[in-house]
Scaffold this active site. Sequence first.
Site: not given
Ligand code: ACO
Ligand code: OAA
Length: 370
Positions: A253, A307
């Site tokens: 997150h 999620d």
């Molecule tokens: C309601 C919501 O929106 S909650 C989020 C729902 N999304 C997911 O569950 C999808 C999986 N999670 C992700 O892709 C990410 O955690 C995100 C997009 C939600 C947030 O990530 P951000 O803050 O943008 O960080 P970013 O994508 O740059 O990741 C940072 C590092 O953590 C790692 N990382 C983040 N999430 C994950 C994950 N779920 N699994 C493995 N590695 C991860 C990335 O690979 C990255 O590694 P690096 O620095 O070696 O390249």
């Molecule tokens: O806050 C965020 O980046 C993602 C989101 O909507 C949640 O976690 O409910």
Amino acid sequence: MELRKGLEDIAIKETSITFIDGELGRLYYRGYSIFDLASFSNFEEVAYLIWYGKLPTRHELEDFKSRLAEERGVSEDITSFVVRTSKQGNPMDILRTAVSMLGLEDRQEGDFIGKAIRITAKIPTIISLIQRSRNNQEFLEPDLSLSHAENFLYMINGTKPNAQDSRVLDVALMLHMDHEMNASTMACLVVASTLSDIYSSVVAGISALKGPLHGGANSEALKQFMEIGSPDNVEKYVMGKLSSGQRLMGFGHRIYKSMDPRAKILKEYATRMAKNEEINRLIEIAMKVEEVGIKVLGRRGIYPNVDFYSGLVFYSLGFEQDLFPTIFASARVIGWTAHIDEYLKDNKLIRPKAIYVGDLGKRYVPIDER
Ligand SMILES: CC(=O)SCCNC(=O)CCNC(=O)[C@H](O)C(C)(C)COP(=O)(O)OP(=O)(O)OC[C@H]1O[C@@H](n2cnc3c(N)ncnc32)[C@H](O)[C@@H]1OP(=O)(O)O
Ligand SMILES: O=C([O-])CC(=O)C(=O)O
């Protein structure tokens, strides 16, 4: 000029709607802890709180509930569009288009919260129509005597829900209502800041929520548990996925660097409501994925998010897997519209900058010489 990829750590507005403490894993709507709201409140009351900024009196709540219930019906045009597309279309695409159609049908000026109520009331009807019509089940008219969550389950499953199931959906929807400046809320504000209309803004929100890095992750997380198949396969699956550079869905997150409080609550409900062998097995798998995932990713502040367990809850309640992001949208629309309303009180066109890294002064080459 400083480059901030993904607008990380940039504030675009002040808000009195939601506060998140990402380090401690705390979430507050209008100053009330999500743990208290999940324990003592309900969908209608929290929707009122988010839109109007205060808890309703008994009279205000009754009035608000009737208003919301009376708006549940959708037009014949929308019904026939959803029926026609339900078998092939992605549910978020159908919902996005149906909300766009609601905009075409609404010719009234003003009354922003009235429109927000109308969209919120109709989304469950559209979702139920998608699930039932693609399974060749008859469409049920909304039952206005039921609460928002009860009616949603009734329209999906065709029977009046028991008190436990409707309470679980009530809580799950409350947990999804708002989350400060997430990607879909930002998308809504970008559109709203041009002084476009509420329907166009909500369509932008649905479009952004659909992606697997945001609201689409709930469906992907359950798909992941199904693919794993057995608790014995978890370790190999998770390690294989992470070592090949893929992401664990439902983990990580932008703001939380500890366990998302909503995941804690949803986990409790998911385990409490375990119903049949398939769901019990999926829950066992999810809990093992959580354990292995935290072992590997926890030290980097990557933990289960909202999620991770929500899909299990929605699935147990009778929703089909690809509908999960639409259920998320049915609740988040309250946060989207509350943030639009708040932003427009002191509007400023959202227009960030990009840092140009291309060439300048190139000679134009006529097409025959290229
Ligand atoms: C309601 C919501 O929106 S909650 C989020 C729902 N999304 C997911 O569950 C999808 C999986 N999670 C992700 O892709 C990410 O955690 C995100 C997009 C939600 C947030 O990530 P951000 O803050 O943008 O960080 P970013 O994508 O740059 O990741 C940072 C590092 O953590 C790692 N990382 C983040 N999430 C994950 C994950 N779920 N699994 C493995 N590695 C991860 C990335 O690979 C990255 O590694 P690096 O620095 O070696 O390249
Ligand atoms: O806050 C965020 O980046 C993602 C989101 O909507 C949640 O976690 O409910």
